[in-house]
Design a protein around this motif. Sequence first.
Motif, short mmCIF file in Angstrom:
data_model
loop_
_atom_site.label_atom_id
_atom_site.label_comp_id
_atom_site.label_asym_id
_atom_site.label_seq_id
_atom_site.Cartn_x
_atom_site.Cartn_y
_atom_site.Cartn_z
N VAL A 177 -8.18 8.64 -4.88
CA VAL A 177 -7.65 7.38 -5.26
C VAL A 177 -8.36 6.21 -5.79
O VAL A 177 -7.85 5.09 -6.56
CB VAL A 177 -7.38 7.19 -3.83
N ARG A 178 -9.47 6.17 -5.20
CA ARG A 178 -10.60 4.99 -5.92
C ARG A 178 -11.18 5.06 -7.46
O ARG A 178 -10.29 4.18 -7.87
CB ARG A 178 -12.20 5.03 -4.91
N LEU A 185 -3.10 7.85 4.22
CA LEU A 185 -4.01 6.89 3.81
C LEU A 185 -3.01 6.17 3.06
O LEU A 185 -2.00 6.43 2.14
CB LEU A 185 -5.10 7.82 2.83
N ALA A 236 -9.12 10.56 -1.11
CA ALA A 236 -9.48 9.53 -0.98
C ALA A 236 -10.73 8.60 -1.73
O ALA A 236 -10.23 7.57 -2.53
CB ALA A 236 -10.39 9.10 0.77
N GLY A 246 -7.24 1.47 -6.87
CA GLY A 246 -6.90 1.80 -5.56
C GLY A 246 -7.67 2.37 -4.16
O GLY A 246 -8.55 2.51 -3.84
N GLU A 247 -7.57 1.38 -2.72
CA GLU A 247 -8.57 1.60 -2.21
C GLU A 247 -7.73 2.04 -0.60
O GLU A 247 -6.56 1.28 0.14
CB GLU A 247 -8.48 -0.04 -1.69
N PRO A 248 -8.71 3.24 -0.16
CA PRO A 248 -7.68 4.12 0.68
C PRO A 248 -8.37 3.64 2.17
O PRO A 248 -9.03 3.26 2.22
CB PRO A 248 -8.30 5.46 0.24
N GLN A 255 3.42 11.37 -1.37
CA GLN A 255 2.86 10.21 -2.13
C GLN A 255 4.20 9.16 -1.53
O GLN A 255 5.34 9.48 -1.91
CB GLN A 255 2.55 9.71 -2.37
N PRO A 267 0.73 -1.39 0.12
CA PRO A 267 0.00 0.00 0.08
C PRO A 267 0.67 1.30 0.47
O PRO A 267 1.60 1.04 0.73
CB PRO A 267 -0.81 0.06 1.00
N CYS A 273 -2.65 3.29 0.97
CA CYS A 273 -3.76 3.30 -0.51
C CYS A 273 -3.42 1.95 -1.36
O CYS A 273 -2.33 1.19 -1.62
CB CYS A 273 -3.03 4.23 -1.35
#
Length: 233
Positions: A156-157, A184, A153, A161-163, A210, A139, A186
């Motif tokens: 990101v989805r 987060l 968030a 991605g899944e935050p 990031q 992640p 991710c």
Amino acid sequence: MKNTGGSSEAKRRAGEHAADLVEDGEVVGLGTGSTTAHAIRALGRAVDAGLDVQAIPTSFQSRQLALDAEIPLTSLDAVDGVDLAIDGADQVAARDDGGFDLVKGGGAAHAREKVVDAAADRFVVVADPSKLVDPLDYPVPVEVLPDARPTVAEAVRELGGEPSLRTARRKDGPVVTENGNLVLDCDFGPIDDPATLATGLSALPGVLEQGLFVGLADEVHIGHADDVDVLGR
């Protein structure tokens, strides 16, 4: 969230091997984490033996370790440049061009780490064998302004991605970085194109930094129980 693994002896060998690269008169960037901590302690012993260096810490942890080791400290705005940066990684993947891509930020210090690591003439990663992967799939930590957390968030989805908001282990509530922001973590699964993902994440409003370090590392020192492999030299 930290990527735990690897023996303490392997980490110690990697950290001390990198510390041996530091030469008299240099400015050294000091990263964060258990493997880098060994490098900082080794550098402190060298300073005690007469080595003349200045160090730029990237976190409270690395600053405190350097102070304990009596390593002279400085800052980016007080020097002409950084000769060598030593830092750890949560994951390391080799690139086709001979370089490396990293996931960093397990200690939530990746914003300051990236500034110092990118400024260095030579950026050396210290790690144990458990950190070598192909491809990256850890992640990605994303440091965000608190007010921007919901919108980042959602973005990101949209990037696939899944935050997950990083929570503190010993207190209620989220982890707060030294910059006063949230993190987060991710999950994108296997990351086939780190450069494109890094660009997309960095472009999101509200993101400070990031944890994809794309092509920045010059060498990776992998510690083992009885020796050290140097990759990329």
